[in-house]
Design an enzyme around this catalytic site. Structure first.
Site, PDB file in Angstrom:
ATOM      1  N   GLN A  86       0.815  -1.215   0.000  1.00 49.07           N
ATOM      2  CA  GLN A  86       0.000   0.000   0.000  1.00 49.07           C
ATOM      3  C   GLN A  86       0.848   1.265   0.000  1.00 49.07           C
ATOM      4  O   GLN A  86       0.311   2.371   0.055  1.00 49.07           O
ATOM      5  CB  GLN A  86      -0.921  -0.010   1.223  1.00 49.07           C
ATOM      6  CG  GLN A  86      -1.913  -1.156   1.212  1.00 49.07           C
ATOM      7  CD  GLN A  86      -2.700  -1.266   2.508  1.00 49.07           C
ATOM      8  OE1 GLN A  86      -2.481  -0.523   3.462  1.00 49.07           O
ATOM      9  NE2 GLN A  86      -3.622  -2.224   2.559  1.00 49.07           N
ATOM     10  N   HIS A 150      -0.920   0.039   5.677  1.00 46.93           N
ATOM     11  CA  HIS A 150      -1.544   1.013   6.582  1.00 46.93           C
ATOM     12  C   HIS A 150      -0.683   2.262   6.805  1.00 46.93           C
ATOM     13  O   HIS A 150      -0.228   2.551   7.903  1.00 46.93           O
ATOM     14  CB  HIS A 150      -1.888   0.352   7.919  1.00 46.93           C
ATOM     15  CG  HIS A 150      -2.914  -0.718   7.828  1.00 46.93           C
ATOM     16  ND1 HIS A 150      -3.517  -1.262   8.923  1.00 46.93           N
ATOM     17  CD2 HIS A 150      -3.455  -1.352   6.752  1.00 46.93           C
ATOM     18  CE1 HIS A 150      -4.380  -2.208   8.544  1.00 46.93           C
ATOM     19  NE2 HIS A 150      -4.355  -2.268   7.220  1.00 46.93           N
ATOM     20  N   GLU A 243     -15.152   3.195   9.305  1.00 44.16           N
ATOM     21  CA  GLU A 243     -15.785   4.215  10.130  1.00 44.16           C
ATOM     22  C   GLU A 243     -15.665   5.605   9.522  1.00 44.16           C
ATOM     23  O   GLU A 243     -14.688   5.917   8.833  1.00 44.16           O
ATOM     24  CB  GLU A 243     -15.119   4.272  11.512  1.00 44.16           C
ATOM     25  CG  GLU A 243     -15.236   3.009  12.327  1.00 44.16           C
ATOM     26  CD  GLU A 243     -14.544   3.117  13.681  1.00 44.16           C
ATOM     27  OE1 GLU A 243     -14.634   2.154  14.457  1.00 44.16           O
ATOM     28  OE2 GLU A 243     -13.923   4.176  13.969  1.00 44.16           O
ATOM     29  N   TYR A 253     -10.236   7.054  19.658  1.00 41.71           N
ATOM     30  CA  TYR A 253     -11.262   6.458  18.802  1.00 41.71           C
ATOM     31  C   TYR A 253     -11.231   4.927  18.805  1.00 41.71           C
ATOM     32  O   TYR A 253     -11.885   4.297  17.981  1.00 41.71           O
ATOM     33  CB  TYR A 253     -11.167   7.072  17.399  1.00 41.71           C
ATOM     34  CG  TYR A 253     -11.647   8.506  17.498  1.00 41.71           C
ATOM     35  CD1 TYR A 253     -12.976   8.827  17.292  1.00 41.71           C
ATOM     36  CD2 TYR A 253     -10.787   9.512  17.940  1.00 41.71           C
ATOM     37  CE1 TYR A 253     -13.438  10.121  17.477  1.00 41.71           C
ATOM     38  CE2 TYR A 253     -11.246  10.810  18.129  1.00 41.71           C
ATOM     39  CZ  TYR A 253     -12.570  11.113  17.907  1.00 41.71           C
ATOM     40  OH  TYR A 253     -13.031  12.388  18.119  1.00 41.71           O
ATOM     41  N   TYR A 264      -9.501 -10.918   9.894  1.00 46.35           N
ATOM     42  CA  TYR A 264      -9.597 -11.506   8.562  1.00 46.35           C
ATOM     43  C   TYR A 264      -9.703 -13.023   8.702  1.00 46.35           C
ATOM     44  O   TYR A 264      -8.910 -13.648   9.398  1.00 46.35           O
ATOM     45  CB  TYR A 264      -8.387 -11.123   7.717  1.00 46.35           C
ATOM     46  CG  TYR A 264      -8.314  -9.641   7.445  1.00 46.35           C
ATOM     47  CD1 TYR A 264      -9.247  -9.028   6.610  1.00 46.35           C
ATOM     48  CD2 TYR A 264      -7.342  -8.845   8.033  1.00 46.35           C
ATOM     49  CE1 TYR A 264      -9.196  -7.666   6.361  1.00 46.35           C
ATOM     50  CE2 TYR A 264      -7.276  -7.475   7.784  1.00 46.35           C
ATOM     51  CZ  TYR A 264      -8.213  -6.903   6.959  1.00 46.35           C
ATOM     52  OH  TYR A 264      -8.167  -5.557   6.716  1.00 46.35           O
TER      53      TYR A 264
END
Length: 371
Positions: A86, A150, A243, A253, A264
């Site tokens: 990513q 991430h 979210e 949070y 997963y």
């Protein structure tokens, strides 16, 4: 005239109503106008002079797209990125005074001892648009981690000239999202020199990094300012539990203590709970996950009054644009637009008041939505 349905019939008036509703449904879908094709995994778009576009490609390239759709050669002086998984060259925003100072900010996965992390750089676009000048990395997420996942990496400038930057928890270090001695799973608020912004909630607290604005986040690939000036963001959940949040200073949070998702392959994360005292609930969540990316409020009236004020979010997983209607600060309804359009990576409102999308593929596209 009558129309037979299920052994009965429908008269002219009902047929007319059906046709009107069908036409209204068709009219609610915007028309898609391709602006450019052949972009390699584009990640972010910004709007520069002369109707041109500045686009990042995840492999580490930044390109100019001309108004007629021609894609230019890679711009020079982009720093090295870790392009894999990513990671790569990710978000891009122009300074609010770009017309005068040519300054822009971009974030990327930065190599370094121990692995890589999200970094924020500042530069100036050369007058001939061929290169970046005065490139300087002004902030690096700590610590570096051996992971290709991430990174977060969305940038938002506030009206008072500060910068929010979303930072992922790098997947393998999710527990660190609950600690204040690192930048993993955080939102940071910075000056344009990359320093901790004045008034940050943890400034002066022993053992806490002063850049931190909020904590307990997973991986945010969408952030924007709302019409009320507040920061809005969304973040990927694991298997379920994406979210929308409105991060407030010093608030937690919850990730990975509370989540509406699961591991997963199935099974609870941690204690498998969705609420705990002292941890914030999301404004909205999705189960199953839509893999949200890109985020923009529509402030123009180009698409009519029903769309003005809506929040637009791309879905990577299902390949559509989500129009989110809000009422009293809460999600009232969602509308799936352009289903099958491809992995929507970025959503922006242009200076012409129209919405623009990037689709994330080896042959990615820049698209304009016409009313």
């Amino acid at each position: 005239m009558s129309l037979a349905v299920g052994g009965g019939s429908i008269g002219r008036g009902v047929v007319a109503c059906v046709l009107l509703f069908t036409l209204a449904g068709l009219a609610a879908q915007p028309r898609v106008q391709p602006v450019a094709t052949g972009l390699a995994n584009p990640w972010a778009v910004a709007f520069i002079e002369g109707g041109r576009f500045l686009v990042t490609e995840r492999a580490g390239r930044m390109r100019i797209v001309e108004p007629d759709g021609r894609v230019g050669a890679p711009i020079g002086s982009v720093p090295p990125v870790v392009a894999g998984g990513q990671g790569g060259l990710l978000d891009l925003v122009l300074d609010s005074d770009f017309e005068r100072n040519r300054q822009l900010f971009f974030c990327f996965s930065e190599p370094g001892p121990g692995g890589n992390s999200t970094a924020l750089a500042r530069a100036r676009l050369a007058p001939d648009r061929s290169r970046l000048d005065d490139v300087q990395v002004i902030f690096s997420q700590k610590p570096k981690v051996a992971s290709s996942l991430h990174f977060g990496c969305r940038i938002v400038e506030t009206p008072d000239g500060l910068l929010f930057l979303t930072l992922g928890e790098r997947f393998v270090r999710k527990q660190d999202a609950q600690r204040l001695d690192n930048h993993l799973g955080k939102i940071v608020r910075l000056t344009k020199d990359g320093q901790a912004a004045p008034g940050n909630p943890f400034a002066g607290r022993h053992g806490a990094l002063p850049e931190i604005w909020s904590l307990g986040h997973r991986n945010s690939q969408g952030a924007t300012l709302g019409p009320d000036g507040r920061l809005w963001m969304h973040e990927h959940g694991p298997q379920g539990g994406d979210e929308i949040n409105l991060p407030q200073p010093g608030r937690n949070y919850g990730w990975p203590i509370i989540t509406y998702g699961e591991n997963y392959g199935g099974g609870p994360i941690g204690d498998g709970i969705t609420a705990r005292a002292g941890l914030e609930q999301p404004l909205h969540y999705w189960v199953p996950s839509i893999a949200p990316s890109g985020m923009a409020f529509l402030t123009s009236d180009r698409y009519g009054p029903d769309w003005k004020g809506s929040l637009f979010i791309g879905s990577l997983k299902f390949g559509y644009l989500d129009r989110v209607e809000l009422a009293d600060g809460k999600v009232a309804r969602e509308h799936k637009l352009l289903e099958g359009i491809g992995r929507v990576r970025d959503v922006r409102q242009g200076p012409d008041g129209l919405l623009y999308l990037l689709t994330d593929s080896a042959d990615g596209r820049l698209l304009r939505l016409l009313p």
